[in-house]
Design an enzyme around this catalytic site. Structure first.
Site, short mmCIF file in Angstrom:
data_model
loop_
_atom_site.label_atom_id
_atom_site.label_comp_id
_atom_site.label_asym_id
_atom_site.label_seq_id
_atom_site.Cartn_x
_atom_site.Cartn_y
_atom_site.Cartn_z
N HIS A 109 0.87 -1.18 0.00
CA HIS A 109 0.00 0.00 0.00
C HIS A 109 0.91 1.23 0.00
CE1 HIS A 109 -2.82 2.94 1.81
NE2 HIS A 109 -3.80 2.13 1.44
N ASP A 147 3.31 -4.02 8.17
CA ASP A 147 2.02 -3.36 7.99
C ASP A 147 0.93 -4.41 8.23
OD1 ASP A 147 -0.38 -2.54 6.91
OD2 ASP A 147 0.49 -1.72 5.07
N GLN A 192 -4.23 -5.15 7.03
CA GLN A 192 -5.17 -6.16 6.51
C GLN A 192 -5.07 -7.49 7.24
OE1 GLN A 192 -7.55 -5.57 4.45
NE2 GLN A 192 -6.93 -3.55 3.76
N LYS A 224 -10.53 -0.99 10.21
CA LYS A 224 -10.62 -2.17 9.35
C LYS A 224 -10.97 -3.42 10.15
CE LYS A 224 -7.25 -0.30 6.09
NZ LYS A 224 -8.07 0.05 4.93
N CYS A 259 -4.69 2.23 -3.75
CA CYS A 259 -3.48 2.82 -3.15
C CYS A 259 -2.29 1.88 -3.31
CB CYS A 259 -3.67 3.15 -1.67
SG CYS A 259 -4.98 4.33 -1.38
#
Ligand code: PLP
Length: 412
Positions: free
Chosen positions: A126, A203, A206, A229, A369
């Protein structure tokens, strides 16, 4: 294929008031969860409860409301940390994953990266795990290089090993791709990076929402995630790092609360994590995140993942029967989060999303993104569906019918 329900979907759906609404007269089928998830009543109630019963600033006032707000805010820090196997003192509240990577860029990067250093990230990131490192490389005279991908949308570990031979200062990688769904073996990536002397950033935007995550097993120096999220409010997320590492870093923003003492010519810093939480923090949303953690914990993240795997298996078997359907990313569900990016022949994803919206089906279309990844896929954009606990086999059947309708409109 058997439609095995591993969760009580009807009960869960009842917890999400927004799922009762209709869109263009149709039942809402919400499949844009990788962008942001819907919120259960428990999270909405936590926000209303804070503002209607004990709204007050934290860490300042000794009155009852102030103490209650501080206790609730710090209790949420504990929940948000425990949720990923960390301790509360290692968790900085931030706005979300983007603010977390920027915090690392400024507070760790400006102090530790030097001219000529190498920073490494991957082609599936991303933008929030690319652009901060581009800017850091630019300000320090360092170089940014990318780990390549294999045709099935997994990382090319050979190209990673080659980059490690150049002794990078930083390795930044996503746990789960928001486009391909690929779940990366971050434990192995971080171990290899550490052996090569690199600091690691994972990261988790997700992954925390899909999988049981234990930052200790991941073994990264920094782990970032976003509350919105994972059923929580927008504007709140976490950066998790060992307190010793945080203590060694420069402040991110400066002002109230992040200081210990202020003199006319200099100041000293509060202890981590407070050193990184300048000014009035996002109290209500932190408390809402705590409620989201409670909600997910009551279901159990193993069950969340199990449910998602069933939906993925069903979708990956059903949707390719639609003429012109082409999915990107790993073929099966074992190393894929609940995300499927695809194209339908040469229908523009925005047109497809508009047609599906007429059917009450919300999907995402665009570059997600992740423009370097779009170029690697050789597409301008993709459509994307992504699942959470309230999605059902019926949603996938509705999507399939919607895709067939779009196929008929475009004469595929
Ligand atoms: C993989 C990934 N990383 C980072 C982000 C940025 O998260 P946020 O917008 O919550 O800061 C996203 C958001 O879509 C994402 O999917």
């Amino acid at each position: 294929m058997l439609k095995t329900e591993t969760l009580d979907i009807e009960k869960i759906r009842g917890d999400f008031p927004i799922l009762k609404r209709r869109v263009h007269g149709k039942k809402l089928v919400y499949l844009d969860n990788a962008a942001t998830t819907q919120k259960p009543q428990a999270v909405i109630d936590a926000l209303v409860d804070f503002y209607s019963r004990y709204n007050s600033n934290v860490h300042r006032s000794v009155h009852t409301l102030g103490e209650e707000a501080t206790a609730a805010y710090e209790s949420s820090r504990e929940k948000a940390a425990r949720f990923v196997g960390a301790s509360a003192k290692d968790l900085v509240f931030v706005r979300g994953t983007t603010e977390a990577t920027n915090l690392v860029r400024f507070s760790w990067g400006e102090k530790n990266v030097e001219k000529g250093d190498l920073l490494v990230t991957t082609l599936m990131e991303h933008h929030s795990n690319i652009v901060p490192w581009q800017l850091l490389a630019r300000s320090k005279g360092a170089t940014l290089k990318f780990v390549g991908l294999q045709p099935d949308g997994t990382l090319d570990m050979g190209s990673y090993e080659e980059l490690l031979k150049e002794s990078p200062k930083l390795v930044a990688v996503t746990h789960c791709s928001n486009v391909l769904g690929t779940i990366n073996d971050v434990s192995s990536i971080c171990r290899k990076a550490r052996d090569a002397g690199a600091t690691t950033v994972v990261d988790g935007a997700q992954s925390v929402r899909h999988l049981p995550v234990d930052v200790g097993s991941v073994g990264s120096d920094f782990y970032a995630y976003s509350g919105h999220k994972m059923l929580g409010p927008t504007g709140i997320g976490a950066l998790v790092a060992k307190k010793s590492l945080l203590s060694d870093m420069e402040p991110f923003q400066s002002g109230g609360e992040m200081i210990k003492e202020v003199f006319l010519d200099h100041s000293t810093w509060n202890d981590a994590p407070y050193k990184f939480e300048a000014g009035t923090v996002n109290i209500a949303d932190a408390i809402g995140l705590g409620a989201a953690v409670d909600y997910l914990t009551s279901i159990g993240m193993d069950k969340v993942r199990d449910h998602e795997v069933h939906l993925l298996d069903y979708a990956l078997e059903t949707l390719p029967t639609v003429k012109g359907f082409r999915a990107y990313g790993p073929p099966g569900s074992s190393n894929r989060g609940g995300v499927i990016s695809f194209n339908l022949a040469d229908v523009h994803p925005h047109d497809l999303a508009t047609i599906l919206d007429e059917e009450g089906i919300a999907i995402r279309s665009g570059h997600h993104c992740a423009q370097p990844l779009m170029r690697w896929l050789d597409v301008a954009a993709t459509s994307r569906v992504s699942f959470h606990v309230y999605n059902s086999y019926d949603d996938i059947d509705a999507l399939k019918a919607g895709l067939e309708k779009a196929g008929a409109i475009f004469r595929i």
